[in-house]
Each structure stands twice: as structure tokens, then as C-alpha cells.
Design a protein around this motif. Structure first.
Motif, PDB file in Angstrom:
ATOM      1  N   VAL A  27      -2.756   5.860   2.900  1.00 55.26           N
ATOM      2  CA  VAL A  27      -1.333   6.136   2.659  1.00 55.26           C
ATOM      3  C   VAL A  27      -0.462   5.096   3.342  1.00 55.26           C
ATOM      4  CG1 VAL A  27       0.555   7.743   3.165  1.00 55.26           C
ATOM      5  CG2 VAL A  27      -1.604   8.611   2.289  1.00 55.26           C
ATOM      6  N   SER A  28      -0.692   4.850   4.627  1.00 56.79           N
ATOM      7  CA  SER A  28       0.169   3.914   5.348  1.00 56.79           C
ATOM      8  C   SER A  28       0.045   2.496   4.813  1.00 56.79           C
ATOM      9  CB  SER A  28      -0.109   3.950   6.852  1.00 56.79           C
ATOM     10  OG  SER A  28      -1.396   3.462   7.138  1.00 56.79           O
ATOM     11  N   GLN A  32       1.796   2.452   1.234  1.00 56.95           N
ATOM     12  CA  GLN A  32       3.245   2.639   1.307  1.00 56.95           C
ATOM     13  C   GLN A  32       3.954   1.452   1.958  1.00 56.95           C
ATOM     14  OE1 GLN A  32       3.914   6.600   2.891  1.00 56.95           O
ATOM     15  NE2 GLN A  32       3.947   7.438   0.818  1.00 56.95           N
ATOM     16  N   LYS A  33       3.241   0.596   2.665  1.00 56.26           N
ATOM     17  CA  LYS A  33       3.828  -0.647   3.172  1.00 56.26           C
ATOM     18  C   LYS A  33       4.027  -1.648   2.037  1.00 56.26           C
ATOM     19  CE  LYS A  33       1.870  -0.353   7.792  1.00 56.26           C
ATOM     20  NZ  LYS A  33       0.839  -0.875   8.708  1.00 56.26           N
ATOM     21  N   THR A  47       6.200   1.716  -3.201  1.00 56.85           N
ATOM     22  CA  THR A  47       6.693   3.078  -3.069  1.00 56.85           C
ATOM     23  C   THR A  47       5.865   3.989  -3.965  1.00 56.85           C
ATOM     24  OG1 THR A  47       8.922   2.252  -2.702  1.00 56.85           O
ATOM     25  CG2 THR A  47       8.706   4.563  -3.306  1.00 56.85           C
ATOM     26  N   ILE A  48       5.218   4.965  -3.346  1.00 55.47           N
ATOM     27  CA  ILE A  48       4.447   5.967  -4.084  1.00 55.47           C
ATOM     28  C   ILE A  48       4.467   7.254  -3.266  1.00 55.47           C
ATOM     29  CG2 ILE A  48       2.258   5.158  -3.107  1.00 55.47           C
ATOM     30  CD1 ILE A  48       0.899   6.074  -5.733  1.00 55.47           C
ATOM     31  N   SER A  49       4.670   8.364  -3.937  1.00 57.00           N
ATOM     32  CA  SER A  49       4.692   9.650  -3.241  1.00 57.00           C
ATOM     33  C   SER A  49       3.269  10.068  -2.880  1.00 57.00           C
ATOM     34  CB  SER A  49       5.345  10.716  -4.123  1.00 57.00           C
ATOM     35  OG  SER A  49       4.499  11.026  -5.217  1.00 57.00           O
ATOM     36  N   LEU A  50       3.170  10.955  -1.916  1.00 57.39           N
ATOM     37  CA  LEU A  50       1.852  11.477  -1.539  1.00 57.39           C
ATOM     38  C   LEU A  50       1.211  12.207  -2.715  1.00 57.39           C
ATOM     39  CD1 LEU A  50       2.363  12.828   2.075  1.00 57.39           C
ATOM     40  CD2 LEU A  50       1.086  10.829   1.358  1.00 57.39           C
ATOM     41  N   LEU A  74      -0.177   9.622  -5.107  1.00 51.89           N
ATOM     42  CA  LEU A  74      -1.353   8.981  -4.530  1.00 51.89           C
ATOM     43  C   LEU A  74      -2.569   9.907  -4.618  1.00 51.89           C
ATOM     44  CD1 LEU A  74      -2.594   6.549  -3.155  1.00 51.89           C
ATOM     45  CD2 LEU A  74      -1.809   7.459  -0.973  1.00 51.89           C
TER      46      LEU A  74
END
Length: 113
Positions: free
Chosen positions: A43-44, A47-48, A51-54, A57
Motif C-alpha cells: 500500500v505505502s 500510494q507513493k 492514487t488508489i484507494s485501499l 487495491l
């Protein structure tokens, strides 16, 4: 496997609706999974970059696991790329080099056969 203009496809034998997923997101997930990664690191890292929501993902991971491109080891809680995932990365790389387009213009469709 079949590649179409602006769309990549992988055949699958399940009777489910075929998802259409963005190639740029798939590529980043697969690249992260080459290093055997946990969900939180995945995730980290992603997301760096984008842009993608949890929720999205998790949905992508579900399809990648379901189509055996990524595996999940529940005991160690890590995601690992599978043989088919490396093949898909090769296809994505060839498409990027041949067409010189941004991957956001491509979708990957998993087709049921």
C-alpha cells in the motif's frame, strides 16, 4: 494470451464476469510482489507512485490472486509474484516499448473461456 489494441487479455476458465483493470496499477502491484511484500508495504509503495484507494487495491489483488498471477502466504502475510505474473509483466513491458504510450491508456481484461 491475446493482445488487442489498447487492451491486453488473459484467458481464464471460470464463469465470472471479466474485470477490466488498468495496466499501470497491475504493473506496480506485480513489481512490488517480486520482492515478497506485505500488504502494508505494498500500500505505502503504490500510494507513493499513484492514487488508489485501499478498496481498489484489494480488488486488484483479489483478481491477481484469483488468476494466479500473485500468491498470498497467510502464515507469513506476504504477497509473491507467480510465474504468470512475470509473463504479464513481460507483455506490459513489450507494449510500453512498442507503442511508447502511457500505461494509463491500456486495460487488462481477464476473459472467461
Amino acid at each position: 494470451m491475446r493482445i488487442e489494441k489498447q487492451k491486453m487479455s488473459i484467458a481464464h476458465n471460470k464463469e465470472t464476469r471479466s474485470p477490466k483493470l488498468q495496466a499501470d496499477i497491475i504493473e506496480q502491484i506485480l513489481l512490488c510482489c517480486t520482492n515478497k511484500t506485505s500488504f502494508y508495504i505494498l500500500v505505502s509503495t503504490i500510494q507513493k507512485i499513484m492514487t488508489i484507494s485501499l478498496w481498489d487495491l484489494k480488488r486488484y489483488l483479489f483478481y491477481l490472486i484469483d488468476y494466479r498471477l500473485v500468491s498470498y502466504n497467510g502464515q507469513k502475510q506476504i504477497f509473491t509474484i507467480e510465474y504468470g505474473g512475470f509473463g504479464l509483466l513481460d507483455i506490459i513491458d513489450k507494449e510500453k516499448r512498442q507503442r511508447r504510450n502511457n500505461l494509463k491508456d491500456f486495460t487488462i481484461t481477464f476473459e472467461c473461456i
